[in-house]
Motif scaffolding. Structure first.
Motif, mmCIF file in Angstrom:
data_model
loop_
_atom_site.group_PDB
_atom_site.id
_atom_site.type_symbol
_atom_site.label_atom_id
_atom_site.label_comp_id
_atom_site.label_asym_id
_atom_site.label_seq_id
_atom_site.Cartn_x
_atom_site.Cartn_y
_atom_site.Cartn_z
ATOM 1 N N ARG A 162 0.822 -1.215 0.000
ATOM 2 C CA ARG A 162 0.000 0.000 0.000
ATOM 3 C C ARG A 162 0.852 1.260 0.000
ATOM 4 N NH1 ARG A 162 -3.953 -2.910 4.372
ATOM 5 N NH2 ARG A 162 -5.344 -3.901 2.846
ATOM 6 N N ILE A 163 1.947 1.242 0.754
ATOM 7 C CA ILE A 163 2.846 2.397 0.720
ATOM 8 C C ILE A 163 3.463 2.538 -0.673
ATOM 9 C CG2 ILE A 163 4.958 3.365 1.692
ATOM 10 C CD1 ILE A 163 4.303 1.992 4.297
ATOM 11 N N PHE A 164 3.805 1.401 -1.269
ATOM 12 C CA PHE A 164 4.330 1.427 -2.638
ATOM 13 C C PHE A 164 3.308 2.042 -3.592
ATOM 14 C CE2 PHE A 164 5.111 -0.490 -6.779
ATOM 15 C CZ PHE A 164 6.472 -0.291 -6.923
ATOM 16 N N ALA A 165 2.050 1.623 -3.470
ATOM 17 C CA ALA A 165 1.000 2.178 -4.328
ATOM 18 C C ALA A 165 0.809 3.668 -4.067
ATOM 19 C CB ALA A 165 -0.305 1.418 -4.096
ATOM 20 N N LEU A 166 0.929 4.070 -2.800
ATOM 21 C CA LEU A 166 0.790 5.498 -2.471
ATOM 22 C C LEU A 166 1.884 6.316 -3.147
ATOM 23 C CD1 LEU A 166 -0.362 7.849 -0.689
ATOM 24 C CD2 LEU A 166 1.339 7.174 1.016
ATOM 25 N N PHE A 167 3.142 5.928 -2.956
ATOM 26 C CA PHE A 167 4.244 6.677 -3.551
ATOM 27 C C PHE A 167 4.162 6.664 -5.076
ATOM 28 C CE2 PHE A 167 7.248 5.990 0.292
ATOM 29 C CZ PHE A 167 6.572 6.997 0.959
ATOM 30 N N LEU A 168 3.840 5.501 -5.636
ATOM 31 C CA LEU A 168 3.777 5.405 -7.087
ATOM 32 C C LEU A 168 2.626 6.241 -7.641
ATOM 33 C CD1 LEU A 168 5.051 4.012 -9.532
ATOM 34 C CD2 LEU A 168 3.405 2.174 -9.246
ATOM 35 N N GLY A 169 1.469 6.179 -6.979
ATOM 36 C CA GLY A 169 0.333 6.988 -7.435
ATOM 37 C C GLY A 169 0.617 8.475 -7.335
ATOM 38 N N ASN A 170 1.239 8.903 -6.239
ATOM 39 C CA ASN A 170 1.578 10.317 -6.094
ATOM 40 C C ASN A 170 2.567 10.759 -7.164
ATOM 41 O OD1 ASN A 170 -0.055 10.326 -3.860
ATOM 42 N ND2 ASN A 170 1.604 10.290 -2.373
ATOM 43 N N LEU A 171 3.553 9.908 -7.425
ATOM 44 C CA LEU A 171 4.570 10.265 -8.413
ATOM 45 C C LEU A 171 3.974 10.368 -9.810
ATOM 46 C CD1 LEU A 171 7.588 10.823 -8.783
ATOM 47 C CD2 LEU A 171 7.921 8.381 -9.145
ATOM 48 N N TYR A 172 3.131 9.409 -10.179
ATOM 49 C CA TYR A 172 2.553 9.439 -11.520
ATOM 50 C C TYR A 172 1.478 10.518 -11.653
ATOM 51 C CZ TYR A 172 4.633 5.968 -14.543
ATOM 52 O OH TYR A 172 5.487 5.317 -15.392
ATOM 53 N N THR A 173 0.760 10.793 -10.572
ATOM 54 C CA THR A 173 -0.186 11.911 -10.624
ATOM 55 C C THR A 173 0.547 13.224 -10.833
ATOM 56 O OG1 THR A 173 -1.647 10.710 -9.124
ATOM 57 C CG2 THR A 173 -2.044 13.053 -9.396
ATOM 58 N N PHE A 174 1.652 13.391 -10.115
ATOM 59 C CA PHE A 174 2.486 14.569 -10.295
ATOM 60 C C PHE A 174 3.009 14.643 -11.734
ATOM 61 C CE2 PHE A 174 6.909 16.176 -10.158
ATOM 62 C CZ PHE A 174 6.652 17.494 -9.819
ATOM 63 N N LEU A 175 3.373 13.496 -12.289
ATOM 64 C CA LEU A 175 3.902 13.462 -13.649
ATOM 65 C C LEU A 175 2.820 13.792 -14.672
ATOM 66 C CD1 LEU A 175 6.667 12.824 -14.932
ATOM 67 C CD2 LEU A 175 5.833 10.517 -15.341
ATOM 68 N N PHE A 176 1.619 13.245 -14.491
ATOM 69 C CA PHE A 176 0.522 13.546 -15.415
ATOM 70 C C PHE A 176 0.167 15.034 -15.382
ATOM 71 C CE2 PHE A 176 -1.065 8.941 -14.942
ATOM 72 C CZ PHE A 176 -0.227 8.550 -15.969
ATOM 73 N N ALA A 177 0.174 15.609 -14.174
ATOM 74 C CA ALA A 177 -0.116 17.042 -14.072
ATOM 75 C C ALA A 177 0.963 17.862 -14.774
ATOM 76 C CB ALA A 177 -0.228 17.442 -12.604
ATOM 77 N N LEU A 178 2.224 17.418 -14.649
ATOM 78 C CA LEU A 178 3.298 18.123 -15.344
ATOM 79 C C LEU A 178 3.131 18.039 -16.857
ATOM 80 C CD1 LEU A 178 6.614 17.345 -13.414
ATOM 81 C CD2 LEU A 178 5.383 19.500 -13.551
ATOM 82 N N PHE A 179 2.735 16.869 -17.367
ATOM 83 C CA PHE A 179 2.580 16.731 -18.815
ATOM 84 C C PHE A 179 1.359 17.489 -19.322
ATOM 85 C CE2 PHE A 179 5.683 13.278 -18.590
ATOM 86 C CZ PHE A 179 6.394 13.524 -19.758
ATOM 87 N N ASP A 180 0.361 17.679 -18.474
ATOM 88 C CA ASP A 180 -0.728 18.585 -18.856
ATOM 89 C C ASP A 180 -0.199 20.001 -19.062
ATOM 90 O OD1 ASP A 180 -2.618 16.643 -18.919
ATOM 91 O OD2 ASP A 180 -3.450 17.066 -16.934
ATOM 92 N N GLU A 181 0.683 20.416 -18.137
ATOM 93 C CA GLU A 181 1.299 21.730 -18.278
ATOM 94 C C GLU A 181 2.187 21.785 -19.519
ATOM 95 O OE1 GLU A 181 4.087 24.760 -15.605
ATOM 96 O OE2 GLU A 181 3.474 22.795 -14.836
ATOM 97 N N VAL A 182 2.872 20.661 -19.818
ATOM 98 C CA VAL A 182 3.714 20.607 -21.019
ATOM 99 C C VAL A 182 2.869 20.775 -22.276
ATOM 100 C CG1 VAL A 182 5.135 19.053 -22.417
ATOM 101 C CG2 VAL A 182 5.576 19.283 -19.978
ATOM 102 N N ASN A 183 1.738 20.106 -22.324
ATOM 103 C CA ASN A 183 0.864 20.243 -23.498
ATOM 104 C C ASN A 183 0.390 21.684 -23.670
ATOM 105 O OD1 ASN A 183 1.055 17.505 -24.110
ATOM 106 N ND2 ASN A 183 -0.656 16.975 -22.768
ATOM 107 N N THR A 184 0.106 22.344 -22.557
ATOM 108 C CA THR A 184 -0.290 23.756 -22.631
ATOM 109 C C THR A 184 0.840 24.615 -23.193
ATOM 110 O OG1 THR A 184 -1.731 23.434 -20.709
ATOM 111 C CG2 THR A 184 -1.170 25.696 -21.294
ATOM 112 N N LYS A 185 2.070 24.339 -22.750
ATOM 113 C CA LYS A 185 3.207 25.119 -23.235
ATOM 114 C C LYS A 185 3.505 24.821 -24.704
ATOM 115 C CE LYS A 185 5.494 25.835 -18.805
ATOM 116 N NZ LYS A 185 6.721 25.656 -18.002
#
Length: 715
Positions: free
Chosen positions: A395-418
């Motif tokens: 569960r901790i693994f899923a938490l860290f992985l989910g947070n990391l990929y959510t952060f990454l998806f949000a960054l790529f949304d910003e990349v698409n905007t740029k």
């Protein structure tokens, strides 16, 4: 008599001969005064003494007797082995004996020197003697990570950073290497530099600083190709090292044995950790082994216990629903905060909280709050502690992985905007350049005059989304370092100081009760290392300097955490011995490596690079650097072969063939393992039976024999 004299006579005669040879001129005759039989007997006695020295550890003697015999044997060998080398034809033997001794001594000294050269070996051994091999396994894993990152640091700085610094264009020569004029007033402010903007942003730390020239310097170094190859080679080398380490750990057998067979035998003979040198840790280990025996006895009773299975299933379902909601909520919170940070990007009056809302506050707090929350919810499930630990780690693994990929998806949304803004900025920069040249020629009224180049700090810049992503990863890594160190300083050191100095004037015993001294969280620290490495793998392509920051982080962590463990922590109440569980952490690292590879491959193969920054600017895709090299530098038939090899019609069958080969090899290895395990169990059963037969003394009487045989087979 014709029989050879006793050994004492031979020895005395040998001593007499050697002493007289030193004082007499007729040395050859006196050296040959010892008969061939005496020489052979003396040689045989020397060999027996050598065998005794080699096998004295296996003798069932007391230590005092061992030391006495060892000393006598060594003195005898040192004294009379040289005597065998005197006389005609025996000098070569004496020389070989001398060289053999020197070679053995050299090997021993070299092995001691090699062990002393292993980084932090003494520190890890000190931690191991106080806390057991389980805590030491974390520091060994940390040292292994440091070694791997040191190699990655060598690749990145040797093939990317140093060539750009030595052979590339200097700072200020082109716009991508110059701070814009609007930012120059605050480019050296501490708050700006701490956010990795200003001069940090336009430095070799980040992707945008590197030039897109195909070759640089007198050596014609191909920097764009090297940048791409280092980015891909980082993952290739890491994959090779992780898989090789997993294979090596699989070859080294653990001490846990098969939990389903010979449980008490494995616990009795393999549970103790012989590297423990601290009395408190030894007492805890003794209590842990006793508790494990009790648990093994209780396990069967628990399996036979009648319970309300429907209530148990409902509680476990409820616990999983709550944890799933927590994971989803943490992911949504990170996505919401990252989207809100995009709105803050256009504002200049941001507070410290608004600047660091994502990195230092939200993600760090989720990492601190969610694991204890998961542990509390897991009480509803009432799993066995071993199963509960695996669920907690997952569960901790899923938490860290989910947070990391959510952060990454949000960054790529910003990349698409740029990327959507980049085309308009590119057109605006071209239009501004044309206006500059037109105004200059119109001002001078001379169309043939060449205007001076525009100042690099005044050129209109694109968003350079690669540098923006690299800045976010660097900020996330630095904030993770700060939070980790502050957690140790406040959570462990301050807690230990309070317990140490306020225990004498408090209402209850602070050491035995709340808050007590802290224990070293092995699983949490290992998972933190694993996910930090995942961030390094993801962000190193956008920020080459991130690998250097991580090397410094791991170097300081070794000293800082060793000090924290020895000064503020106490041994675990249940000390367990490290064994094949290291492969579990390596498996997590391998999974993180694969998941870190996906966004980088997506960037290289799909997203267009920025038009005015980075080594791939001006190309439709980053991967086109390889195609350009094949077309311009390699023979034509190699380019044709490469195009055929990149055909999906060949790639898909090759992947299927690899999957089938892996499945076949895995099946063969499992069959071999089961075959050897069956033979091993047969040997163990036979050995156990005959030991019981010998112990029970079955030949005493027929009735006793029959009763003992029944007891043995019942066992």
């Amino acid at each position: 008599s014709n029989s050879p004299p006793p050994l004492s006579v031979s020895v005395s005669s040998c001593l007499f001969c050697s002493s007289s040879s030193d004082s007499n001129s007729n040395s050859d005759e006196e050296e040959e005064s010892m008969s061939e039989g005496e020489m052979a007997r003396l040689m045989e006695e020397v060999e027996e003494k050598k065998k005794l020295i080699a096998t004295i550890r296996n003798k069932p003697w007391r230590m005092k007797r061992r030391l006495t015999h060892l000393k006598e044997a060594q003195q005898f060998v040192d004294k009379f082995e040289g005597a065998l080398g005197k006389g005609k034809g025996r000098k070569w033997y004496a020389y070989k004996v001398m060289m053999t001794k020197k070679w053995i001594k050299f090997q021993r000294d070299f092995e001691n020197f090699r062990t002393a050269c292993i980084p932090w070996e003494r520190k890890i051994k000190e931690v191991e003697s106080h806390f057991g091999s389980s805590v030491a396994s974390y520091f060994i894993f940390l040292r292994w990570m440091y070694g791997m990152n040191l190699v990655l640091f060598g690749f990145t700085f040797g093939l990317v950073v140093i060539p750009e610094v030595l052979m590339g264009l200097p700072y200020g020569s082109i716009p991508r290497k110059t701070v814009p004029r609007a930012e120059q007033a605050t480019a050296q402010d501490y708050s700006v530099l701490m956010d990795f903007n200003g001069y940090c942003k336009y430095s070799v730390l980040f992707y945008g600083f590197y030039n897109n020239q195909r070759t640089i310097g007198l050596l014609k170094f191909r920097l764009p190709l090297s940048y791409l190859m280092v980015g891909i080679g980082t993952f290739g080398y890491s994959l090779m090292v992780v898989i090789r380490t997993m294979a090596k750990n699989a070859d080294v057998g653990g001490g846990d044995g098969d939990e389903g067979e010979f449980t008490f035998a494995w616990k009795m003979f393999t549970s103790w950790d012989y590297l423990i040198g601290n009395s408190e840790t030894a007492d805890n280990k003794y209590a842990s082994i006793t508790t494990s025996f009790k648990e093994s006895i209780v396990d069967e009773q628990e399996n036979q216990k009648d319970e309300n299975i429907h209530l148990r299933r409902f509680l476990r379902l409820l616990a999983n629903v709550l944890i799933t909601c927590s994971l989803g909520g943490s992911g949504y919170l990170i996505y919401f905060v990252v989207k809100r940070s995009q709105e803050f990007a256009s504002r200049d009056d941001l507070s410290w909280y608004e600047k660091n809302e994502v990195m230092m506050i939200i993600m760090s707090l989720l990492g601190l709050v969610c694991p204890p929350l998961f542990e509390t919810i897991a009480e509803l499930e009432d799993y066995h502690p071993r199963i509960a630990l695996k669920w907690q780690l997952g569960r901790i693994f899923a938490l860290f992985l989910g947070n990391l990929y959510t952060f990454l998806f949000a960054l790529f949304d910003e990349v698409n905007t740029k990327l959507e803004e980049e085309e308009s900025i590119k057109n605006a920069s071209i239009w501004a350049m044309k206006e500059y040249y037109a105004n200059y020629t119109r001002l001078l009224n001379d169309t043939e005059s060449t205007p001076p180049p525009m100042d690099p700090s005044d050129v209109i810049r694109g968003p350079c989304w690669e540098t923006a992503v690299g800045v976010e990863f660097v900020k996330l890594t630095v904030s993770d370092i700060q939070v980790s160190y502050l957690t140790i300083l406040i959570g462990d050191f301050a807690r230990a100081v309070i317990v140490r100095f306020l225990n004498y004037c408090w209402c209850w015993d602070l050491e035995a009760g709340f808050p007590s001294y802290g224990e070293f969280d092995i699983s949490g620290n290992v998972l933190g290392l694993v996910f930090n490495q995942g961030m390094i793998w993801m962000g190193a392509f956008y920020a080459p300097g991130l690998v250097g920051i991580n090397v410094l982080r791991l170097l300081s962590s070794m000293y800082y955490q060793c000090w924290a463990v020895m000064a503020t922590n106490v041994p675990h109440e249940r000390v367990f011995k490290a064994s094949k569980s290291n492969n579990f952490y390596m498996g997590l690292l391998l999974l993180i490596l694969f998941l870190s590879l996906l966004p980088v491959v997506y960037t290289i193969m799909t997203l267009p690079p920025s038009f005015d920054c980075g080594p791939f600017s001006g190309k439709p895709k980053m991967f086109d650097v390889i195609m350009e090299t094949i077309e311009l530098d390699l023979p034509a038939f190699l380019g044709t072969l490469f195009s055929y090899a990149a055909n999906p019609g060949l790639i898909i069958p090759a992947v299927l063939l690899m999957v089938l080969a892996i499945y076949y090899l895995n099946s063969v290895s499992e069959w071999c393992a089961l075959h050897h395990l069956h033979r091993y169990k047969t040997v163990l059963n036979t050995e156990y039976f005959f030991k019981q037969v010998a112990t029970a003394k079955l030949m005493s009487s027929p009735s006793t024999t029959q009763a003992n045989v029944k007891q043995i087979f019942t066992c």
